[in-house]
Design an enzyme around this catalytic site. Structure first.
Site, PDB file in Angstrom:
ATOM      1  N   LYS A 157      73.183 -40.053  -5.146  1.00  0.00           N
ATOM      2  CA  LYS A 157      73.317 -41.022  -4.061  1.00  0.00           C
ATOM      3  C   LYS A 157      74.729 -41.081  -3.526  1.00  0.00           C
ATOM      4  O   LYS A 157      74.967 -41.593  -2.447  1.00  0.00           O
ATOM      5  CB  LYS A 157      72.790 -42.402  -4.455  1.00  0.00           C
ATOM      6  CG  LYS A 157      73.312 -43.009  -5.712  1.00  0.00           C
ATOM      7  CD  LYS A 157      72.709 -44.409  -5.881  1.00  0.00           C
ATOM      8  CE  LYS A 157      71.871 -44.569  -7.115  1.00  0.00           C
ATOM      9  NZ  LYS A 157      72.658 -44.613  -8.357  1.00  0.00           N
ATOM     10  N   LYS A 217      73.569 -31.460  -8.400  1.00  0.00           N
ATOM     11  CA  LYS A 217      72.485 -32.407  -8.650  1.00  0.00           C
ATOM     12  C   LYS A 217      72.286 -33.335  -7.441  1.00  0.00           C
ATOM     13  O   LYS A 217      73.232 -33.624  -6.709  1.00  0.00           O
ATOM     14  CB  LYS A 217      72.741 -33.219  -9.926  1.00  0.00           C
ATOM     15  CG  LYS A 217      73.612 -34.432  -9.746  1.00  0.00           C
ATOM     16  CD  LYS A 217      73.512 -35.377 -10.943  1.00  0.00           C
ATOM     17  CE  LYS A 217      74.247 -36.667 -10.619  1.00  0.00           C
ATOM     18  NZ  LYS A 217      73.399 -37.826 -10.410  1.00  0.00           N
ATOM     19  N   LYS A 250      84.154 -36.523 -10.004  1.00  0.00           N
ATOM     20  CA  LYS A 250      84.261 -37.605  -9.018  1.00  0.00           C
ATOM     21  C   LYS A 250      85.692 -37.834  -8.543  1.00  0.00           C
ATOM     22  O   LYS A 250      85.910 -38.424  -7.492  1.00  0.00           O
ATOM     23  CB  LYS A 250      83.664 -38.906  -9.577  1.00  0.00           C
ATOM     24  CG  LYS A 250      82.146 -38.853  -9.673  1.00  0.00           C
ATOM     25  CD  LYS A 250      81.539 -40.240  -9.771  1.00  0.00           C
ATOM     26  CE  LYS A 250      80.014 -40.164  -9.651  1.00  0.00           C
ATOM     27  NZ  LYS A 250      79.354 -41.452  -9.828  1.00  0.00           N
TER      28      LYS A 250
HETATM   29  P1  ADP Z   1      73.583 -41.338  -9.101  1.00  0.00           P
HETATM   30  O1  ADP Z   1      74.242 -40.226  -9.862  1.00  0.00           O
HETATM   31  O2  ADP Z   1      72.569 -40.851  -8.127  1.00  0.00           O
HETATM   32  O3  ADP Z   1      74.559 -42.330  -8.530  1.00  0.00           O
HETATM   33  P2  ADP Z   1      73.155 -43.167 -11.353  1.00  0.00           P
HETATM   34  O4  ADP Z   1      74.489 -42.791 -11.876  1.00  0.00           O
HETATM   35  O5  ADP Z   1      72.932 -44.572 -10.935  1.00  0.00           O
HETATM   36  O6  ADP Z   1      72.732 -42.168 -10.178  1.00  0.00           O
HETATM   37  O7  ADP Z   1      72.079 -42.771 -12.432  1.00  0.00           O
HETATM   38  C1  ADP Z   1      70.901 -43.493 -12.701  1.00  0.00           C
HETATM   39  C2  ADP Z   1      70.013 -42.664 -13.577  1.00  0.00           C
HETATM   40  O8  ADP Z   1      69.469 -41.566 -12.826  1.00  0.00           O
HETATM   41  C3  ADP Z   1      70.757 -42.020 -14.765  1.00  0.00           C
HETATM   42  O9  ADP Z   1      69.903 -42.011 -15.899  1.00  0.00           O
HETATM   43  C4  ADP Z   1      71.007 -40.623 -14.296  1.00  0.00           C
HETATM   44  O10 ADP Z   1      71.147 -39.719 -15.366  1.00  0.00           O
HETATM   45  C5  ADP Z   1      69.744 -40.346 -13.492  1.00  0.00           C
HETATM   46  N1  ADP Z   1      69.964 -39.330 -12.470  1.00  0.00           N
HETATM   47  C6  ADP Z   1      70.862 -39.390 -11.463  1.00  0.00           C
HETATM   48  N2  ADP Z   1      70.778 -38.297 -10.687  1.00  0.00           N
HETATM   49  C7  ADP Z   1      69.795 -37.524 -11.229  1.00  0.00           C
HETATM   50  C8  ADP Z   1      69.226 -36.263 -10.872  1.00  0.00           C
HETATM   51  N3  ADP Z   1      69.668 -35.590  -9.818  1.00  0.00           N
HETATM   52  N4  ADP Z   1      68.220 -35.776 -11.635  1.00  0.00           N
HETATM   53  C9  ADP Z   1      67.767 -36.466 -12.709  1.00  0.00           C
HETATM   54  N5  ADP Z   1      68.259 -37.656 -13.098  1.00  0.00           N
HETATM   55  C10 ADP Z   1      69.256 -38.186 -12.369  1.00  0.00           C
HETATM   56 NA    NA Z   2      75.023 -40.515 -12.388  1.00  0.00          NA
END
Ligand code: ADP
Ligand code: NA
Length: 323
Positions: A195, A192, A111
């Site tokens: 968002k 991956k 990041k």
């Molecule tokens: P992001 O990375 O999209 O901002 P968050 O950090 O809020 O999402 O993560 C929320 C939950 O979703 C966590 O448990 C994270 O491991 C899971 N998560 C985020 N992206 C993925 C993905 N591409 N596949 C599976 N799980 C995910």
């Molecule tokens: Na995440």
């Protein structure tokens, strides 16, 4: 009853990676565990946020937690910043974490890469996450694969604290799915789905309109071959689409591969779009039926219950540290 904690950031649209990798599990867990599910708004602040949008995203995410099937009578659903013990314990844990440990976190490296400036909060984020989990003496943390390293650090910090000050924290275990813990981006299947990706076509959001879902899936990046098979190394795009199909239908992945064997990518995408639209339409209908006042009431009650547990842990920690 054993405890479960997990959180999702209100930092943008909630996508099917969040749902399939993490949130979907929460619904099953609410039956057998004492669950704390959080909208982790303090985590979202590690990168710049528009205040009005942050507040809207926070309420939207809480509504989505309800729309996927969480029952506020069975779970404690709350917003992180409503329980001040999270920020307070995070500071105490920062003082027990080594600079070198945080420097090794791959999420921070990813990041911060190429950024001219990054906040100190982005660096110490894993300590806030450790505080979230340890405050509730959590046994299990259902998360996606990307959170594995942060969970390991949380365990190390808990053990370090317990060794130094006497048994205080439960050392939590990650609960990471064997299949589906890492849903890949539709536009670059080597990354991956996220968002925070600047390309909105990388993800399907839980609240995307059917026509948008269809368009994103039809445009998903695959490869220049034509054969449908599961091969993450050479065909990550196709493998990702097959995986999403399997997770949304409940069909075994081998069964899905057999179903589409010999067919074109267009067929796979068209049928996948139908399946995803079917599932998300149900969630979207539940979401639309919620009133804002109801969501706010759930969050208020959830925060009160969470606070009672969190304050007790924080008090014990402070006493042990000489505060
Ligand atoms: P992001 O990375 O999209 O901002 P968050 O950090 O809020 O999402 O993560 C929320 C939950 O979703 C966590 O448990 C994270 O491991 C899971 N998560 C985020 N992206 C993925 C993905 N591409 N596949 C599976 N799980 C995910
Ligand atoms: Na995440």
């Amino acid at each position: 009853m054993k405890r479960v904690f997990s959180g999702v950031q209100p930092s943008g649209d909630i996508h099917i990676g969040n749902y399939l990798g993490a949130m979907r599990q929460f619904v099953a867990l609410q039956e057998d565990y004492e669950c704390f599910f959080c909208v982790v708004d303090l985590h979202a602040l590690t990168v710049p946020q528009d205040p009005i949008k942050l507040k809207e995203n926070t309420i939207e995410l809480a509504g989505l937690y309800l729309a996927i099937g969480l029952d506020p009578k069975k779970v404690n659903l709350f917003v992180q910043s409503h329980v001040s013990a999270h920020a307070e314990l995070a500071w105490l844990l920062q003082c027990m974490t080594y600079f070198g440990e945080l420097s090794r976190m791959t999420q921070f490296k990813e990041k911060s890469k190429g950024k001219e400036t990054v906040s100190v909060g982005l660096f110490t984020y894993p300590d806030l996450m450790a505080a979230d989990i340890l405050l509730y003496n959590t046994h299990y943390v259902p998360v996606g694969e990307d959170q594995k390293q942060h969970l390991e650090l949380t365990r190390d910090i808990a053990q370090r604290f317990n060794n130094r000050f006497g048994k205080t924290f439960v050392v939590p275990e990650p609960m990471i799915l064997k299949f589906g813990a890492r849903i890949m981006s539709l536009t670059d299947p080597t990354k991956k789905m996220s968002k925070s990706d600047s390309d909105p076509n990388n993800r399907i959001n839980l609240l995307d309109e059917p026509s948008v879902i269809k368009k994103k899936i039809m445009r998903a990046v695959t490869d220049s071959e034509t054969e449908i098979r599961l091969d993450w190394e050479n065909k990550p795009g196709v493998s990702n689409l097959l995986t999403i199909y399997s997770l949304f239908t409940g069909m075994e992945i081998e069964e899905v591969v057999n179903k589409f064997k010999g067919q074109g990518y267009g067929t796979l995408k068209k049928e996948l779009a139908e399946v995803v639209i079917d599932k998300l339409t149900v969630i979207q209908k539940n979401y639309k039926d919620l009133s804002r006042d109801y969501v706010l009431k759930v969050l208020k009650e959830g925060a009160e219950r969470a606070q009672a547990v969190a304050e007790k842990t924080l008090k014990e920690v402070k006493e042990k540290m000489g505060l």
